[in-house]
Enzyme design. Sequence first.
Site, PDB file in Angstrom:
ATOM      1  N   ASN A  53       0.835  -1.203   0.000  1.00  0.00           N
ATOM      2  CA  ASN A  53       0.000   0.000   0.000  1.00  0.00           C
ATOM      3  C   ASN A  53       0.871   1.256   0.000  1.00  0.00           C
ATOM      4  O   ASN A  53       1.971   1.284   0.574  1.00  0.00           O
ATOM      5  CB  ASN A  53      -1.016  -0.003   1.143  1.00  0.00           C
ATOM      6  N   VAL A  54       0.369   2.274  -0.672  1.00  0.00           N
ATOM      7  CA  VAL A  54       1.068   3.553  -0.803  1.00  0.00           C
ATOM      8  C   VAL A  54       0.063   4.652  -0.457  1.00  0.00           C
ATOM      9  O   VAL A  54      -0.845   4.932  -1.244  1.00  0.00           O
ATOM     10  CB  VAL A  54       1.616   3.745  -2.240  1.00  0.00           C
ATOM     11  N   GLU A  55       0.215   5.205   0.736  1.00  0.00           N
ATOM     12  CA  GLU A  55      -0.743   6.210   1.201  1.00  0.00           C
ATOM     13  C   GLU A  55      -0.381   7.611   0.704  1.00  0.00           C
ATOM     14  O   GLU A  55       0.648   7.811   0.068  1.00  0.00           O
ATOM     15  CB  GLU A  55      -0.835   6.148   2.729  1.00  0.00           C
ATOM     16  N   CYS A  64      -4.165   0.879  -2.492  1.00  0.00           N
ATOM     17  CA  CYS A  64      -4.078  -0.386  -1.754  1.00  0.00           C
ATOM     18  C   CYS A  64      -2.958  -1.239  -2.358  1.00  0.00           C
ATOM     19  O   CYS A  64      -2.550  -1.033  -3.516  1.00  0.00           O
ATOM     20  CB  CYS A  64      -5.390  -1.157  -1.858  1.00  0.00           C
ATOM     21  N   GLU A  66      -3.115  -4.107  -3.490  1.00  0.00           N
ATOM     22  CA  GLU A  66      -3.592  -4.830  -4.671  1.00  0.00           C
ATOM     23  C   GLU A  66      -3.453  -3.985  -5.933  1.00  0.00           C
ATOM     24  O   GLU A  66      -3.331  -4.532  -7.039  1.00  0.00           O
ATOM     25  CB  GLU A  66      -5.061  -5.230  -4.472  1.00  0.00           C
ATOM     26  N   CYS A  97     -10.010  -5.480   0.561  1.00  0.00           N
ATOM     27  CA  CYS A  97     -11.221  -4.666   0.692  1.00  0.00           C
ATOM     28  C   CYS A  97     -12.156  -4.932  -0.493  1.00  0.00           C
ATOM     29  O   CYS A  97     -11.770  -5.569  -1.480  1.00  0.00           O
ATOM     30  CB  CYS A  97     -10.868  -3.178   0.781  1.00  0.00           C
ATOM     31  N   CYS A 100     -10.914  -3.838  -3.885  1.00  0.00           N
ATOM     32  CA  CYS A 100      -9.813  -4.665  -4.395  1.00  0.00           C
ATOM     33  C   CYS A 100     -10.285  -6.045  -4.819  1.00  0.00           C
ATOM     34  O   CYS A 100      -9.677  -6.672  -5.687  1.00  0.00           O
ATOM     35  CB  CYS A 100      -8.682  -4.722  -3.381  1.00  0.00           C
TER      36      CYS A 100
END
Length: 144
Positions: A53-55, A64, A66, A97, A100
């Site tokens: 994940n890359v916020e 996410c 995925e 989620c 995803c």
Amino acid sequence: MSSIVPTDLTDTHWQALRELAVEAMTRAYAPYSRFKVGAAALVDDGRLVSGCNVENASYGVTLCAECGLVSELIRTGGGRLVAFACVDAHGRACAPCGRCRQLLNEHAADGMVLAMPSGMMSIDEVLPDRFTAADVERVVGQQS
Ligand code: THU
């Protein structure tokens, strides 16, 4: 060479997927939620793909794990996903989620298997009665 199908899956495949997902999780950029996620999948030609994940400071822009996985799938040649594993910072199975699940389904092999917190489940079980290209085609395909 014949494609890998879900009935070919062995403990060795799942071990490799879990290890790759853990490695991907260590690369996560999650300074806001502090919830690191790593995802890995086996492609029907034997490739392994992964993502973390890359916020973002604008929270809704977060990618996410995925998303990165599917991006790598397409960038490295496409194919169908046969098996999927996702882990949290403790290396425990993490459920994808809802968004995803839809993302994964677009590229899923028939009967794709997901390692869920409650055990192995098929894509049909985690996303029943889903929206697919056939739903789009049913309407758009009839337009002149
Ligand atoms: N997250 C994923 O990477 N994949 C999922 O399927 C569930 C949620 C991430 C998004 C966010 O960075 C963090 O987990 C907390 O929601």
